[in-house]
Every structure is written in structure tokens, then in C-alpha cells.
Design a protein around this motif. Structure first.
Motif, PDB file in Angstrom:
ATOM      1  N   PRO A  70      42.040  40.621  34.313  1.00 11.94           N
ATOM      2  CA  PRO A  70      42.740  41.503  33.361  1.00 11.94           C
ATOM      3  C   PRO A  70      41.704  42.170  32.461  1.00 11.94           C
ATOM      4  CG  PRO A  70      43.590  39.237  33.298  1.00 11.94           C
ATOM      5  CD  PRO A  70      42.304  39.212  34.033  1.00 11.94           C
ATOM      6  N   MET A  71      41.656  43.490  32.484  1.00 10.91           N
ATOM      7  CA  MET A  71      40.649  44.213  31.716  1.00 10.91           C
ATOM      8  C   MET A  71      41.128  44.392  30.284  1.00 10.91           C
ATOM      9  SD  MET A  71      38.274  44.859  34.012  1.00 10.91           S
ATOM     10  CE  MET A  71      37.336  46.316  33.654  1.00 10.91           C
ATOM     11  N   LEU A  82      48.365  42.416  27.735  1.00 13.31           N
ATOM     12  CA  LEU A  82      48.267  42.946  29.093  1.00 13.31           C
ATOM     13  C   LEU A  82      48.824  44.358  29.228  1.00 13.31           C
ATOM     14  CD1 LEU A  82      49.486  39.794  31.055  1.00 13.31           C
ATOM     15  CD2 LEU A  82      47.132  40.566  30.807  1.00 13.31           C
ATOM     16  N   GLU A  83      49.575  44.808  28.257  1.00 11.49           N
ATOM     17  CA  GLU A  83      50.286  46.079  28.389  1.00 11.49           C
ATOM     18  C   GLU A  83      49.330  47.252  28.586  1.00 11.49           C
ATOM     19  OE1 GLU A  83      52.817  46.517  25.026  1.00 11.49           O
ATOM     20  OE2 GLU A  83      54.153  44.891  25.623  1.00 11.49           O
ATOM     21  N   ASN A  84      49.573  48.015  29.658  1.00 11.99           N
ATOM     22  CA  ASN A  84      48.802  49.220  29.975  1.00 11.99           C
ATOM     23  C   ASN A  84      47.315  48.962  30.174  1.00 11.99           C
ATOM     24  OD1 ASN A  84      51.056  51.026  29.852  1.00 11.99           O
ATOM     25  ND2 ASN A  84      50.983  50.829  27.619  1.00 11.99           N
ATOM     26  N   ALA A  85      46.966  47.730  30.512  1.00 18.45           N
ATOM     27  CA  ALA A  85      45.570  47.403  30.797  1.00 18.45           C
ATOM     28  C   ALA A  85      45.371  47.329  32.307  1.00 18.45           C
ATOM     29  CB  ALA A  85      45.199  46.063  30.162  1.00 18.45           C
ATOM     30  N   TYR A  86      44.214  47.798  32.777  1.00 23.23           N
ATOM     31  CA  TYR A  86      43.895  47.606  34.186  1.00 23.23           C
ATOM     32  C   TYR A  86      43.775  46.117  34.465  1.00 23.23           C
ATOM     33  CZ  TYR A  86      42.964  52.535  35.089  1.00 23.23           C
ATOM     34  OH  TYR A  86      43.093  53.882  35.254  1.00 23.23           O
ATOM     35  N   TYR A  87      44.309  45.706  35.612  1.00 20.29           N
ATOM     36  CA  TYR A  87      44.230  44.306  36.056  1.00 20.29           C
ATOM     37  C   TYR A  87      43.658  44.373  37.472  1.00 20.29           C
ATOM     38  CZ  TYR A  87      45.821  39.382  36.262  1.00 20.29           C
ATOM     39  OH  TYR A  87      45.888  38.005  36.347  1.00 20.29           O
ATOM     40  N   GLY A  97      53.490  44.609  32.893  1.00 22.67           N
ATOM     41  CA  GLY A  97      53.095  45.771  32.110  1.00 22.67           C
ATOM     42  C   GLY A  97      51.662  46.211  32.311  1.00 22.67           C
ATOM     43  N   ALA A  98      50.923  45.528  33.198  1.00 24.13           N
ATOM     44  CA  ALA A  98      49.537  45.898  33.463  1.00 24.13           C
ATOM     45  C   ALA A  98      49.475  46.844  34.663  1.00 24.13           C
ATOM     46  CB  ALA A  98      48.694  44.654  33.710  1.00 24.13           C
ATOM     47  N   SER A 144      45.082  53.856  29.738  1.00 24.40           N
ATOM     48  CA  SER A 144      45.178  52.421  30.010  1.00 24.40           C
ATOM     49  C   SER A 144      43.992  51.678  29.440  1.00 24.40           C
ATOM     50  CB  SER A 144      45.265  52.180  31.517  1.00 24.40           C
ATOM     51  OG  SER A 144      44.161  52.762  32.163  1.00 24.40           O
ATOM     52  N   GLY A 145      44.163  50.387  29.341  1.00 26.79           N
ATOM     53  CA  GLY A 145      43.157  49.554  28.717  1.00 26.79           C
ATOM     54  C   GLY A 145      41.931  49.354  29.591  1.00 26.79           C
TER      55      GLY A 145
END
Length: 422
Positions: free
Chosen positions: A177-178, A194-199, A223-224, A343-344
Motif C-alpha cells: 500500500p503506497m 488506504l483511500e485513493n492510494a496506489y496499492y 478504496g485503494a 491518488s496517493g
């Protein structure tokens, strides 16, 4: 010698039936763990011990080995999204899993990696990078034949090598999880991390595509944003945009520490840009030691490239080459502005804005009160004494991007000048 688990109460809950074991001996602990595994496996096996059937996410049994910031955030996300799921967790710090149990995040506290994890359809390895490798042996002894195994570490090549050595490549999908925070530990975990983060997912060659598809679906449901890479590609990319920046940030902070004068003037006025680019130096030194020891080749290769880039700009400045120096900064500015904020990334974005306020009693309290009435949760607030980069005398950081526009609307309506950090 006190037996493992002595004096602890071991709770199992199935449907509406609650069973409690008081653990006062090694023998009873093992019986309790075996009973729990059989209890939950009965729902998840076509014939007990004869091959795992993946159930829907809402009723799966998830296992966590390590429950810190990332593991805790994933567990919280699962609990929010799938309130009926089962979660078993183990951590070297028993207080972490016990706190998660009290929070209603974890159903079962495990005090070792044992047969209690045999009932899990998906096990997350969430300990520090080097510890995840050490945990593979006990996991291999208890994992169900068709269950999935994943991790959340920042280095993938090393864990994939250990997984192959353990004979678990068919069941393993690397995960990263980025996202993150300068704060560590379960108590700082949040589902929204985790929301809107690259995984990033790094399935091995032996993993069936349907299992990778399953992990993609689960990640997206939390949400990732799932992204499939090879372990080799992942480690090179993260060395450049995460690992090397942390090394550089720490070196800048240490440089100021070592070159400051006796009165600490550098430290006193350090703010604005310097604090922005060195914020990540507040991250866990243990984690970054482990990352540097496991992604060594990629970090060293890019560190050499970076040092060459520093020598190049040093030569330009030394030669008083004004056009070349301008090009150096213009090239960086242009490329930096092409970055997306959709995104994150591995270095968590901060949501910051600045407010001009008068130097008078109650000015700060007024702004905090205005935002509180709008249910805007503040992450950080402070006076910016050095405003060489940042305008406005009051810095406010919020948890979510949507709160920035709300805060600006509220404060601007009251006549305050608000500037949003780009």
C-alpha cells in the motif's frame, strides 16, 4: 516458568454463540487454538482439511501477523467495509492486538503464530520487512492449502525470495500500500489511510490469475487503487520515489544538525520549504534501516545517480553558469507540475493551507471554533515564523482534501485571507 498465554482469557465468537476459555497452561492454550481453527474451518472447507473454498469478502476470515500502522489500517478498513468478517491478529506487542479487540476491529487475539491461522482465507504479513521473512516458517506450518498469503512491505524482491524458499510461491501475492504516516503503531492506524492510494501487487509466476483478480477486487473494495508490477520493477520504482527521498531527507536534517552554530539558529528558523521536504524524516528509523538492508542494490544505484546530479549542479554554480543553473530549476519545476494528485503515493500527501490572522488575543481560538462548528477535523496547527516560502501566519493541516475547500469557504466568508498550499 509461566506458560504461554497464562492468565489470559481466550474468546471465540461464532454467530451468536460466545465461548470463553481461561488459559492457565500451555496445554490449554494449544487446545483452545485448535478448537478455534476447527470451529471456523468447518464453514470454510468443503471437507475439513481438503481444500479451501474462497468465500465472499464479507464473510471471509482474515489473518494479520503484525498489527502496526499499515496492518491496523487494513484491518480497520475490512471491519468498516465488511462488518461480519472474522479477523485474527498476532503482534509481538500483545497490547496492540488487545487494543484492536477492544476497538471491535479484531475478533481473535493470537499470542503466537499457530493453528488459529489455519482457518484464514487470507493472511497479511504486516511486520517489519525483515521480520516478515522470519515469520514465513511458522506460517508455512499452519496456512490452509488454498489460502492466500500477502504482505505490505516496501521491498518485494527479498520477500519473494524467502517465499520461494519456503515453498509458498503458489499462494503468495506481494502487496505494498503506497501510503503511510510519520506516526507509527496500531493506535495511529486509520481505515481512510488506504483511500485513493496506489496499492501495488506483485504476484509470483506460480500464482493463478483468479487469485490475483481476487486481490485486485479486495484492494479496490477498500478504496485503494491496485497496480500490478513485477517484484523487480516495484523495487526499482520505489527506490527512486520513496527510498532514496528518505535517505536524502535524513541527510539534509543531519547536515543542519552538524553544521548549525552553537545557538541553533538554523534549527530555530527551519520552516516552510525545509520542513516540507524533510517531513518524512520523522518516519520509523527501524523500518528504514530494514528497507536499506533489503533493497540495497537499487538504492545504491540511484544514490550514485543522485550524487552525480549534485556534482553536475555544483559545477554549474561554481562556474557561475547562470543559464544552465536556471535550466536545472526550470526542468525540475516543469516536471514536478506534471505530477498528478489524483491518488496517493508512498510519501503521504499533506493537506495544508495558510491563513492571515491579526496578532491579537483570541484570534487563533476564533478560527479553530469556526472550523469546529463545520465538523472540520484538524491534524496540525501552528504559527509560521519563517514565511520565505509559505504565505500567511497561521498554518493549518487537515486530514482530508475535501476539508480544505470547506475551510476556505468558511473562513473567506468571515473576511480571512486563505492560501492553499499547492
Amino acid at each position: 516458568m509461566v506458560a504461554r498465554g497464562a492468565g489470559r482469557k481466550y474468546y471465540f465468537v461464532k454467530n451468536r454463540l460466545s465461548i470463553r476459555f481461561d488459559i492457565f497452561s500451555e496445554k490449554n492454550y494449544n487446545k483452545a487454538a485448535a478448537f478455534e481453527a476447527a470451529l471456523y474451518a468447518a464453514d470454510n472447507y468443503s471437507t475439513f482439511g481438503q481444500g479451501y473454498i474462497m468465500r465472499d469478502f464479507a464473510h471471509m476470515h482474515y489473518g494479520f501477523i503484525g498489527l502496526g500502522l499499515i496492518g491496523g489500517s487494513i484491518a480497520r478498513g475490512l471491519r468498516e467495509k465488511y462488518p461480519e468478517c472474522m479477523i485474527t491478529a498476532y503482534d509481538m506487542e500483545a497490547s496492540s492486538v488487545e487494543a484492536a479487540k477492544r476497538d471491535g476491529v479484531v475478533n481473535i487475539c493470537a499470542y503466537e503464530i499457530d493453528r488459529v491461522f489455519s482457518a484464514c482465507g487470507l493472511i497479511f504479513l504486516c511486520a517489519p520487512v525483515s521480520c516478515n521473512a522470519d515469520n514465513l516458517l511458522p506460517v508455512r506450518n499452519v496456512i490452509a492449502p488454498d489460502a492466500l498469503l500477502t504482505d505490505v512491505g516496501s521491498v518485494k524482491g527479498d520477500i519473494h525470495a524467502h517465499v520461494r524458499a519456503a515453498g509458498l510461491e503458489r499462494q503468495f501475492i506481494g502487496g505494498h500500500p503506497m501510503t503511510g504516516s510519520e506516526r507509527t503503531g496500531y493506535l495511529n492506524s486509520k481505515a481512510r489511510l488506504l483511500e485513493n492510494a496506489y496499492y501495488i501487487l506483485t504476484p509470483g509466476e506460480e500464482v493463478a490469475k483468479d487469485k490475483t483478480d481476487l486481490m485486485e477486487k479486495l484492494v479496490r473494495s477498500l478504496g485503494a487503487i491496485p497496480l500490478i508490477l513485477s517484484a523487480r520493477e516495484h523495487d526499482y520504482v520505489t527506490a527512486g520515489i520513496s527510498h532514496l527521498p528518505h535517505v536524502i531527507s535524513a541527510s539534509l536534517v543531519n547536515l543542519v544538525k552538524e553544521r548549525d552554530n552553537a545557538d541553533g539558529i538554523m534549527k530555530l528558523i527551519a520552516a516552510g520549504g525545509f520542513k516540507d521536504i524533510t517531513r518524512i524524516s520523522s518516519s520509523s528509523p527501524v523500518m528504514w534501516e530494514h528497507i536499506c538492508m533489503t533493497n540495497t542494490d537499487n538504492i545504491l544505484s540511484l544514490l550514485d545517480d543522485y550524487m552525480e546530479a549534485l556534482r553536475d549542479i555544483r559545477d554549474r554554480i561554481s562556474a557561475k553558469d547562470s543559464p544552465a543553473t536556471y535550466d536545472f530549476f526550470e526542468s525540475a519545476r516543469s516536471y514536478r507540475e506534471s505530477f498528478t494528485d489524483v491518488s496517493g503515493g508512498p510519501i503521504k500527501k499533506s493537506y495544508v493551507f495558510y491563513v492571515d490572522i491579526p496578532d491579537e488575543p483570541g484570534a487563533l481560538a476564533t478560527i479553530v471554533t469556526l472550523l469546529a462548528f463545520q465538523q472540520i477535523n484538524l491534524k496540525n496547527i501552528g504559527i509560521t515564523h519563517n514565511r520565505e516560502v509559505a504565505e500567511g501566519s497561521l498554518l493549518i493541516e487537515v486530514w482530508e482534501e475535501k476539508d480544505i475547500s470547506r475551510a476556505k469557504e468558511v473562513l473567506s466568508a468571515k473576511g480571512y485571507i486563505v492560501r492553499i498550499k499547492k
